[in-house]
Design a protein around this motif. Sequence first.
Motif, PDB file in Angstrom:
ATOM      1  N   ILE A   1      -0.597   2.115   5.464  1.00 24.78           N
ATOM      2  CA  ILE A   1       0.379   2.382   4.408  1.00 24.78           C
ATOM      3  C   ILE A   1       1.684   1.638   4.672  1.00 24.78           C
ATOM      4  CG2 ILE A   1       1.782   4.206   3.315  1.00 24.78           C
ATOM      5  CD1 ILE A   1      -1.226   4.201   2.524  1.00 24.78           C
TER       6      ILE A   1
ATOM      7  N   LEU B   1      -1.198   7.728   8.176  1.00 25.90           N
ATOM      8  CA  LEU B   1      -0.585   6.570   7.497  1.00 25.90           C
ATOM      9  C   LEU B   1      -0.996   5.259   8.155  1.00 25.90           C
ATOM     10  CD1 LEU B   1       2.945   8.127   6.938  1.00 25.90           C
ATOM     11  CD2 LEU B   1       1.249   7.587   5.164  1.00 25.90           C
ATOM     12  N   THR B   2      -1.076   5.264   9.472  1.00 22.06           N
ATOM     13  CA  THR B   2      -1.495   4.064  10.209  1.00 22.06           C
ATOM     14  C   THR B   2      -2.956   3.741   9.892  1.00 22.06           C
ATOM     15  OG1 THR B   2       0.061   4.643  11.953  1.00 22.06           O
ATOM     16  CG2 THR B   2      -1.667   3.048  12.521  1.00 22.06           C
TER      17      THR B   2
ATOM     18  N   ALA C   1       1.414   5.426  -0.211  1.00 25.56           N
ATOM     19  CA  ALA C   1       0.915   6.800  -0.048  1.00 25.56           C
ATOM     20  C   ALA C   1       1.869   7.711  -0.803  1.00 25.56           C
ATOM     21  CB  ALA C   1       0.876   7.200   1.423  1.00 25.56           C
TER      22      ALA C   1
ATOM     23  N   TYR D   1      10.101   5.071   9.551  1.00 24.76           N
ATOM     24  CA  TYR D   1       9.845   4.315   8.315  1.00 24.76           C
ATOM     25  C   TYR D   1      11.158   4.013   7.588  1.00 24.76           C
ATOM     26  CZ  TYR D   1       5.197   6.142   9.290  1.00 24.76           C
ATOM     27  OH  TYR D   1       4.013   6.483   9.909  1.00 24.76           O
TER      28      TYR D   1
ATOM     29  N   HIS E   1      -4.516   4.297   7.259  1.00 28.15           N
ATOM     30  CA  HIS E   1      -4.659   3.756   5.895  1.00 28.15           C
ATOM     31  C   HIS E   1      -3.770   2.542   5.659  1.00 28.15           C
ATOM     32  CE1 HIS E   1      -6.573   7.696   5.272  1.00 28.15           C
ATOM     33  NE2 HIS E   1      -7.148   7.147   4.234  1.00 28.15           N
TER      34      HIS E   1
ATOM     35  N   LYS F   1       0.849  -1.195   0.000  1.00 24.03           N
ATOM     36  CA  LYS F   1       0.000   0.000   0.000  1.00 24.03           C
ATOM     37  C   LYS F   1       0.881   1.240   0.000  1.00 24.03           C
ATOM     38  CE  LYS F   1      -4.091  -1.947   2.329  1.00 24.03           C
ATOM     39  NZ  LYS F   1      -4.750  -2.084   0.996  1.00 24.03           N
TER      40      LYS F   1
ATOM     41  N   LEU G   1       0.789  13.071  10.622  1.00 25.45           N
ATOM     42  CA  LEU G   1       1.137  12.319   9.403  1.00 25.45           C
ATOM     43  C   LEU G   1       1.151  10.821   9.708  1.00 25.45           C
ATOM     44  CD1 LEU G   1       4.102  14.402   7.880  1.00 25.45           C
ATOM     45  CD2 LEU G   1       1.714  14.380   7.118  1.00 25.45           C
ATOM     46  N   LYS G   2       1.799  10.449  10.807  1.00 25.10           N
ATOM     47  CA  LYS G   2       1.901   9.028  11.181  1.00 25.10           C
ATOM     48  C   LYS G   2       0.507   8.435  11.436  1.00 25.10           C
ATOM     49  CE  LYS G   2       6.397   9.378  13.590  1.00 25.10           C
ATOM     50  NZ  LYS G   2       7.024   9.286  14.945  1.00 25.10           N
TER      51      LYS G   2
ATOM     52  N   ILE H   1       5.941   5.044   1.487  1.00 27.17           N
ATOM     53  CA  ILE H   1       5.673   6.469   1.265  1.00 27.17           C
ATOM     54  C   ILE H   1       6.534   6.941   0.103  1.00 27.17           C
ATOM     55  CG2 ILE H   1       5.858   8.788   2.271  1.00 27.17           C
ATOM     56  CD1 ILE H   1       5.780   7.176   5.058  1.00 27.17           C
TER      57      ILE H   1
ATOM     58  N   LEU I   1      -1.410  12.300  -0.123  1.00 26.39           N
ATOM     59  CA  LEU I   1      -1.397  13.235   1.015  1.00 26.39           C
ATOM     60  C   LEU I   1      -0.754  14.530   0.539  1.00 26.39           C
ATOM     61  CD1 LEU I   1      -0.599  12.535   4.721  1.00 26.39           C
ATOM     62  CD2 LEU I   1       0.530  14.442   3.552  1.00 26.39           C
TER      63      LEU I   1
ATOM     64  N   PHE J   1       3.060  11.505  -1.318  1.00 25.81           N
ATOM     65  CA  PHE J   1       3.039  12.834  -0.699  1.00 25.81           C
ATOM     66  C   PHE J   1       3.322  13.878  -1.785  1.00 25.81           C
ATOM     67  CE2 PHE J   1       4.147  12.104   4.095  1.00 25.81           C
ATOM     68  CZ  PHE J   1       3.265  11.023   4.147  1.00 25.81           C
TER      69      PHE J   1
END
Length: 201
Positions: A84, A79-80, A7, A104, A82, A5, A75-76, A87, A38, A9
């Motif tokens: 993810i 991400l959690t 994300a 990360y 979703h 998955k 931000l974290k 990144i 994002l 940015f």
Amino acid sequence: MLKTKIAVFVSGGGTNLQALIDAQKAGTLKSGEITLVLASNDTAYALTRAEQNQIPSVVVKRKEFATQLEYEEQLKAVLTEHNIDLIILAGFMSILSENFTAAYPKRIINIHPSLIPSFCGKGYYGLKVHEAALAYGVKVTGATVHYVNEIPDGGEILLQKAVAVEEGDTPEILQRRVMEQAEWILLPQAAEMVSQQLQKG
Ligand code: GRF
């Protein structure tokens, strides 16, 4: 098989996001899927590209948080929420400190529009990179995809591609050529590479 998955940015036009979307449609990005965009602001055209391709998006503005730490904790949290795994920074202009990057390891990659270690680090972003390359008079420039750590543009290099500087180039002309001939090719390649690696655990 579950896909990695991703994300993405963004802060600007989102041409690198578009390259990732196109690669996903073409099947060249097959081990990962873009599940979130994002944005650091709510005017980024990248958000329109996400909407046009039914990709969920969220805006998280640094200035809405009292401290860098609170911004990065938000931000974290997103991400959690979703789930993810990876990144991808694609024209992302907000600062990410070690508090974020260390959370990360080898799961954040960035596309930089030069051949690192040339024309990179603090203050080198967007057109400024190409203005510096032209000012120096290099004959070859290009793009780099690298892992992101706490040093601006300092993480391990994943992929690079050279692009010729041509007579009469302006920063805008050179930026476009580097995007077309390097960025939009390298980023989907790197996304697939790292998505595969993350699946192997
Ligand atoms: C461009 O300068 C690109 O070289 C760099 O970020 C900027 C915006 O890219 N990676 P995008 O069109 O928003 O992807």
